[in-house]
Design an enzyme around this catalytic site. Structure first.
Site, mmCIF file in Angstrom:
data_model
loop_
_atom_site.group_PDB
_atom_site.id
_atom_site.type_symbol
_atom_site.label_atom_id
_atom_site.label_comp_id
_atom_site.label_asym_id
_atom_site.label_seq_id
_atom_site.Cartn_x
_atom_site.Cartn_y
_atom_site.Cartn_z
ATOM 1 N N ASP A 1 -0.233 5.091 0.977
ATOM 2 C CA ASP A 1 -0.519 6.052 2.060
ATOM 3 C C ASP A 1 -0.572 5.333 3.406
ATOM 4 O O ASP A 1 -1.399 4.438 3.610
ATOM 5 C CB ASP A 1 -1.840 6.776 1.786
ATOM 6 C CG ASP A 1 -1.739 7.640 0.538
ATOM 7 O OD1 ASP A 1 -0.920 8.554 0.537
ATOM 8 O OD2 ASP A 1 -2.470 7.365 -0.435
ATOM 9 N N ASP B 1 0.870 -1.178 0.000
ATOM 10 C CA ASP B 1 0.000 0.000 0.000
ATOM 11 C C ASP B 1 0.917 1.241 0.000
ATOM 12 O O ASP B 1 2.125 1.119 0.244
ATOM 13 C CB ASP B 1 -0.881 -0.055 1.258
ATOM 14 C CG ASP B 1 -1.598 1.237 1.537
ATOM 15 O OD1 ASP B 1 -2.216 1.786 0.608
ATOM 16 O OD2 ASP B 1 -1.531 1.708 2.699
HETATM 17 C C1 XBP Z 1 -5.311 6.389 0.614
HETATM 18 C C2 XBP Z 1 -6.400 7.287 0.341
HETATM 19 C C3 XBP Z 1 -6.165 8.404 -0.554
HETATM 20 C C4 XBP Z 1 -5.352 9.508 0.038
HETATM 21 C C5 XBP Z 1 -5.573 10.769 -0.735
HETATM 22 O O1 XBP Z 1 -5.798 5.128 1.038
HETATM 23 O O2 XBP Z 1 -7.484 7.104 0.797
HETATM 24 O O3 XBP Z 1 -7.415 8.902 -0.911
HETATM 25 O O4 XBP Z 1 -5.701 9.730 1.395
HETATM 26 O O5 XBP Z 1 -5.186 10.607 -2.047
HETATM 27 P P1 XBP Z 1 -4.937 3.790 0.909
HETATM 28 P P2 XBP Z 1 -6.065 11.223 -3.264
HETATM 29 O O6 XBP Z 1 -3.687 3.984 1.720
HETATM 30 O O7 XBP Z 1 -5.814 2.742 1.539
HETATM 31 O O8 XBP Z 1 -4.654 3.527 -0.531
HETATM 32 O O9 XBP Z 1 -6.462 12.606 -2.847
HETATM 33 O O10 XBP Z 1 -5.115 11.196 -4.434
HETATM 34 O O11 XBP Z 1 -7.252 10.324 -3.421
HETATM 35 MG MG MG Z 2 -2.995 3.066 3.483
#
Ligand code: XBP
Ligand code: MG
Length: 237
Positions: free
Chosen positions: A9, A7
């Site tokens: 983020d 993953d």
């Molecule tokens: C990550 C997200 C993303 C980011 C923001 O979740 O939910 O939406 O917070 O990015 P994960 P964007 O780690 O589960 O993939 O604004 O580009 O959507």
């Molecule tokens: Mg995440």
């Protein structure tokens, strides 16, 4: 265990405060007096995807705003400005990788273990995070990069994991996902992908039942340890 699926983020890096500040930058630049602090953002993280998160915020904060005729122009424009701010922060080196992540990637590559990415974020966020921290060539280290631009439904739907496993040509049970959130775990479960959770400040305390293990750091984690964790997977959805 034939592949590690990272993953982005909260896993490759603790990005969420930079995301949060970038949303705030976009709101201020557009003249809205909305401000997301850490406590509010923790709640807003229940919804993945930046545009979806803005709409989720407005549902409780200003439902009438969502009824505007131009809402379908406003939200993408805000998100475009947010992405520009976030990418700028990455380029300035404001978002380092989580401790232990670079060592894990290096170890996987040394052992010819396939690595891939499964995220719901915007594609340029991923490539910029990688190049800012690991150099231009690092994008090619990953057998494939599944992101929010490649699939219709974001996590907790299984689309991105289904897409990655399909691209890798592997059985999902032969992969191990590294995730930080409940939405990520549920996405894995629905795609029958074994999942290890490594929490961060934003996600600790979430319901992680179903995860193979729950840790709080990547520091000191070896491929052998991950393989042992993967061996606990009993299969199935
Ligand atoms: C990550 C997200 C993303 C980011 C923001 O979740 O939910 O939406 O917070 O990015 P994960 P964007 O780690 O589960 O993939 O604004 O580009 O959507
Ligand atoms: Mg995440």
């Amino acid at each position: 265990m034939k592949a590690l699926i990272f993953d982005v983020d909260g896993t490759l890096a603790d990005t969420e405060d930079a995301h949060r500040e970038a949303f705030n930058d976009a709101f201020a630049a557009a003249g809205y007096d909305w401000h997301w602090d850490r406590a509010l953002y923790k709640k807003l993280l229940a919804v993945t995807g930046g545009q979806q998160r803005i709409r989720f915020f407005l549902e409780s904060h200003d439902p009438a705003f969502l009824q505007r005729d131009d809402i379908d122009d406003i939200v993408p424009a805000l998100h475009k400005a947010k992405t520009a701010s976030f990418v700028g922060r990455l380029q300035q080196g404001q978002v380092p990788l989580r401790p232990g992540i670079e060592d894990l990637i290096t170890a996987a590559r040394a052992q010819n273990l396939t690595i891939a990415i499964a995220t719901t974020t915007t594609p340029i966020n991923v490539t910029t995070l990688l190049t800012a921290n690991l150099g231009e060539a690092s994008i090619d280290w990953f057998a494939c990069i599944g992101d929010g631009g490649k699939v219709p439904n974001l996590k907790p739907e299984p689309d991105v994991y289904n897409w990655v496993v399909d691209q890798l040509g592997l059985d999902p049970s032969d992969t191990l996902a590294l995730e930080d959130s409940r939405n990520g775990l549920v996405s894995c479960e629905r795609a029958a992908v074994p999942c290890l959770i490594v929490t961060n400040d934003y996600t600790e305390g979430q319901d992680f039942s179903g995860a193979l293990d729950i840790l709080d750091t990547y520091e000191g984690l070896t491929i052998e340890a991950l393989s042992a964790i993967h061996g606990r997977f009993k299969g199935g959805i």
